[in-house]
Design a protein around this motif. Structure first.
Motif, PDB file in Angstrom:
ATOM      1  N   ASP A  30      -0.626  -2.882   2.914  1.00  0.00           N
ATOM      2  CA  ASP A  30      -0.935  -4.005   4.067  1.00  0.00           C
ATOM      3  C   ASP A  30      -0.957  -3.496   5.282  1.00  0.00           C
ATOM      4  N   ALA A  31      -0.013  -2.589   5.716  1.00  0.00           N
ATOM      5  CA  ALA A  31       0.016  -1.819   6.983  1.00  0.00           C
ATOM      6  C   ALA A  31      -1.323  -1.398   7.505  1.00  0.00           C
ATOM      7  N   LYS A  39      -9.451  -9.190   0.480  1.00  0.00           N
ATOM      8  CA  LYS A  39     -10.852  -9.772   0.960  1.00  0.00           C
ATOM      9  C   LYS A  39     -11.259  -8.951   2.073  1.00  0.00           C
ATOM     10  N   THR A  40     -10.460  -8.634   3.203  1.00  0.00           N
ATOM     11  CA  THR A  40     -11.114  -8.146   4.481  1.00  0.00           C
ATOM     12  C   THR A  40     -10.427  -6.642   4.712  1.00  0.00           C
ATOM     13  N   ARG A  41     -11.049  -5.845   4.784  1.00  0.00           N
ATOM     14  CA  ARG A  41     -10.543  -4.501   5.248  1.00  0.00           C
ATOM     15  C   ARG A  41     -10.302  -4.461   6.913  1.00  0.00           C
ATOM     16  N   VAL A  49       0.069   5.258   8.302  1.00  0.00           N
ATOM     17  CA  VAL A  49       1.470   5.065   8.218  1.00  0.00           C
ATOM     18  C   VAL A  49       1.819   6.416   7.412  1.00  0.00           C
ATOM     19  N   LYS A  50       3.111   6.843   7.963  1.00  0.00           N
ATOM     20  CA  LYS A  50       3.581   7.994   7.472  1.00  0.00           C
ATOM     21  C   LYS A  50       4.871   7.764   6.640  1.00  0.00           C
ATOM     22  N   ASP A 121       1.569   0.939  -3.882  1.00  0.00           N
ATOM     23  CA  ASP A 121       0.658   0.836  -2.913  1.00  0.00           C
ATOM     24  C   ASP A 121      -0.943   1.014  -3.516  1.00  0.00           C
ATOM     25  N   SER A 122      -1.228   1.576  -4.689  1.00  0.00           N
ATOM     26  CA  SER A 122      -2.545   1.437  -5.263  1.00  0.00           C
ATOM     27  C   SER A 122      -3.758   2.085  -4.471  1.00  0.00           C
ATOM     28  N   PRO A 123      -3.139   3.370  -3.947  1.00  0.00           N
ATOM     29  CA  PRO A 123      -4.341   3.872  -3.046  1.00  0.00           C
ATOM     30  C   PRO A 123      -5.682   4.042  -3.583  1.00  0.00           C
TER      31      PRO A 123
END
Length: 183
Positions: A30-31, A39-41, A49-50, A121-123
């Motif tokens: 989300d961050a 829906k929206t990137r 984010v580290k 986080d499902s990257p």
């Protein structure tokens, strides 16, 4: 007496205990991607984010796993760039091998943290760069045994986690880059 296969399997089943020591405690995705990730990137502003994870072996020192999450503006993918730091005998940290007898357990821990990132986080993409590789007498980059072992581990992990893996040599030919892309 245990077979080598049993020894290796057991070693990879016992990661060190680790903890997150820096970064958000809520959804990293989300961050990075914006609050409405489905829906929206995010299209403006920069977002990275580290997140730092640590684990320790009291005899050998502290290990640090750094995951930089960011949005690739071109592809709109959530990318995680991983760096793993190991302790040096004289102090400080680097990206080389420890040359200690706990290599399997260290790798098991790195894989365990990576699984945590995938599950939470499902990257879309996971990237990391490995040790310098061997250069032959003709200046051509060649894989070392370690590179081949890492590649086999990465391929196995990627497949189980739902990713395709790709191995590349950098432009200079002295580092190996792994890229895992969600299927």
């Amino acid at each position: 007496m245990k077979s080598f296969q049993e020894y290796i399997t057991e070693a990879f089943d016992k990661p060190y205990k680790w903890k997150q020591v820096k970064g958000p405690t809520s959804s990293v995705k989300d961050a990075v991607m914006g609050s409405d990730t489905g829906k929206t990137r995010r299209t403006s502003g920069s977002a990275s984010v580290k997140v730092i994870y640590e684990f320790q072996d009291t005899e050998k020192g502290d290990y640090e796993y750094e995951a930089i999450h960011f949005l690739d503006r071109k592809s709109q993918n959530h990318v995680v760039d991983i760096t793993f730091y190991v302790p040096h005998a004289g102090g400080g940290r680097g990206v080389g091998m420890t040359d200690k007898d706990d290599a399997f357990r260290v790798m098991a821990t790195v894989l365990d943290i990576t699984k945590h990132i995938v599950e939470n986080d499902s990257p879309d993409v996971i990237k990391f760069t490995g040790e310098p590789i061997a250069i032959d007498d003709f200046g051509v980059a060649r894989s070392t045994g370690r590179t081949k072992a890492y590649s086999a581990l990465v391929k196995r992990f990627a497949s189980k986690a739902g990713y395709n893996s790709k191995v590349e040599f950098d432009d200079v030919g002295v580092k190996v880059k792994w890229k895992l892309t969600k299927k």
